[in-house]
Design a protein around this motif. Sequence first.
Motif, mmCIF file in Angstrom:
data_model
loop_
_atom_site.group_PDB
_atom_site.id
_atom_site.type_symbol
_atom_site.label_atom_id
_atom_site.label_comp_id
_atom_site.label_asym_id
_atom_site.label_seq_id
_atom_site.Cartn_x
_atom_site.Cartn_y
_atom_site.Cartn_z
ATOM 1 N N THR A 114 -65.381 -3.708 16.353
ATOM 2 C CA THR A 114 -64.833 -2.678 17.223
ATOM 3 C C THR A 114 -64.122 -3.326 18.400
ATOM 4 O OG1 THR A 114 -66.634 -1.201 16.626
ATOM 5 C CG2 THR A 114 -65.371 -0.650 18.596
ATOM 6 N N LYS B 69 -59.966 2.727 26.386
ATOM 7 C CA LYS B 69 -59.656 4.053 26.935
ATOM 8 C C LYS B 69 -58.412 4.011 27.810
ATOM 9 C CE LYS B 69 -64.313 6.020 26.879
ATOM 10 N NZ LYS B 69 -65.426 6.576 27.704
ATOM 11 N N THR C 53 -51.303 10.575 19.785
ATOM 12 C CA THR C 53 -52.412 9.758 20.297
ATOM 13 C C THR C 53 -53.625 9.833 19.379
ATOM 14 O OG1 THR C 53 -51.638 10.210 22.554
ATOM 15 C CG2 THR C 53 -53.835 9.275 22.321
ATOM 16 N N SER C 54 -53.942 11.027 18.896
ATOM 17 C CA SER C 54 -55.098 11.183 18.003
ATOM 18 C C SER C 54 -54.864 10.465 16.678
ATOM 19 C CB SER C 54 -55.390 12.669 17.756
ATOM 20 O OG SER C 54 -54.283 13.309 17.138
ATOM 21 N N LEU C 55 -53.622 10.460 16.195
ATOM 22 C CA LEU C 55 -53.315 9.755 14.951
ATOM 23 C C LEU C 55 -53.490 8.244 15.107
ATOM 24 C CD1 LEU C 55 -50.101 11.647 13.720
ATOM 25 C CD2 LEU C 55 -52.351 11.666 12.634
ATOM 26 N N PHE D 27 -55.315 6.484 17.619
ATOM 27 C CA PHE D 27 -56.614 5.972 18.070
ATOM 28 C C PHE D 27 -57.790 6.429 17.214
ATOM 29 C CE2 PHE D 27 -53.978 5.035 21.700
ATOM 30 C CZ PHE D 27 -54.460 3.798 22.098
ATOM 31 N N THR D 28 -57.507 7.039 16.060
ATOM 32 C CA THR D 28 -58.563 7.264 15.070
ATOM 33 C C THR D 28 -58.464 6.228 13.948
ATOM 34 O OG1 THR D 28 -57.118 8.918 14.020
ATOM 35 C CG2 THR D 28 -58.859 9.732 15.497
ATOM 36 N N LEU D 29 -57.538 5.264 14.091
ATOM 37 C CA LEU D 29 -57.435 4.153 13.156
ATOM 38 C C LEU D 29 -58.540 3.132 13.416
ATOM 39 C CD1 LEU D 29 -53.561 3.582 13.287
ATOM 40 C CD2 LEU D 29 -54.846 4.327 11.268
ATOM 41 N N SER E 181 -53.689 -2.248 13.670
ATOM 42 C CA SER E 181 -54.718 -1.630 12.831
ATOM 43 C C SER E 181 -54.845 -2.363 11.498
ATOM 44 C CB SER E 181 -54.381 -0.161 12.582
ATOM 45 O OG SER E 181 -55.297 0.415 11.687
ATOM 46 N N THR F 119 -51.955 2.718 7.362
ATOM 47 C CA THR F 119 -51.266 3.508 8.397
ATOM 48 C C THR F 119 -50.116 4.343 7.846
ATOM 49 O OG1 THR F 119 -49.727 1.692 8.893
ATOM 50 C CG2 THR F 119 -51.794 1.766 10.151
ATOM 51 N N ARG G 36 -50.149 8.174 8.554
ATOM 52 C CA ARG G 36 -49.924 8.465 9.963
ATOM 53 C C ARG G 36 -48.471 8.180 10.351
ATOM 54 N NH1 ARG G 36 -55.270 7.592 9.477
ATOM 55 N NH2 ARG G 36 -56.708 8.458 11.029
#
Length: 308
Positions: free
Chosen positions: A8, A95, A160-162, A164-166, A188, A192, A195
Motif C-alpha cells: 500500500t 490523501k 478522482t474516484s476512478l 484512487f480506487t486503483l 498503478s 487501467t 478507467r
Amino acid sequence: MQKDNLSTVSEFILMGLSDAPQVRFLLFLLFLTIYLATMAGNITILIAVITDTHLHKPMYFFLGSLSLLDILCPTVTVPKMLGALLFENKVISFKGCLFQLFFLIEVVGTEIFLLAVMAYDRYVAICHPLKYLTIMSMKLCAHLAIGTWVVGFFNSLLHTSLIFTLVFCDSNQVDQYYCDIPPVLALSCSSTWSRELVILAVAGVLGSGAFAVTLISYLYILLAILSMNSSESRHKAFSTCGSHLTVVCLFYGTTIYTYVCPSSTYSPQRDRVVSMLYGILTPLLNPIIYSLRNKEVRCALRRVISQL
C-alpha cells in the motif's frame, strides 16, 4: 503480479522540474514572480467586479468568475512546486495527492465550461444586442455560473474516484510537479484500460462539447463583425475576438490533449510543458486578454485604486 506482493502506497514523491541547485533557485524565482503577478491581476479584477457598480453586468459577472478560477487553478499546484524547488520537499501524502488532483480537475473542468458560457454571452451581446438584457438576465447568469461549478464538481468526483480506487504498488514517484491523472495512472499496477476508456469518453464528450459551443459562438460573432459598416469597428472587434479565441484555443487544446491522450503515449517531459500552458500561463494571460484591454474595466480599476 500476485496480490501478496503488492504494498500500500501511503505517500507519493513529486519529481519536480530539476535537481540542480542553481537551476532550482532560478525556477523558483521565475514561478514565484509569475504566481504573484497572476494573483495580483486576478484579485484586483475580482475586487473591481464586486465593488464597482458599473461592472454589475452579465459579462463582468462571468469575468469575475473567471478571475476566481484563475486564482484557484495555480494555487492548487504552484505553492507545492515552489516548496519542492526551494526546500526539496517533494513528498505528498496519499490523501494530499487525492485532494490536489480533485481540486485541480474541479477548477480546470469548471473553467472549460465557463469559457463556453462566456462565448455564448458574447454571441448574444453582438448578434442579438436588442434582446441581450432579456436573454442574459442576472438570474440566468447565476444559474449558468452555478451550473459550471456543479458539472465541474461531478466530473472531478468521477475522475478522482476512478484513479484512487486503483491498486498502487511499490513505485510512488510521480513524473510531474503535481498530482495529475496521467502520471498517477501510470503508477498503478492494476489494469487501467476500463478507467482510461471512461476518462477518455467523459473528457472527450464534455471537453469537445464545450469547445464546439465556444467555436460556433465565435464563428457567428465573426460573421456579425464582417457585416459591420465601419472598418474601424471591424478592426477593433477582430482584435478583441482574435485575442480571446487564441487564449481559448490554447486552454482547450492543452487540456483536451492532456486528458484525452491514452497513457501509452504519456511523456513526462512533454506533459510538464503542456500542463504549464493551461495551469500557469493562461491564468496569467486571462486578466490581460479579457479584462485589462476593456475600457470599462480599466476605468473601474482606476476608481478602485483611487479609493484604496
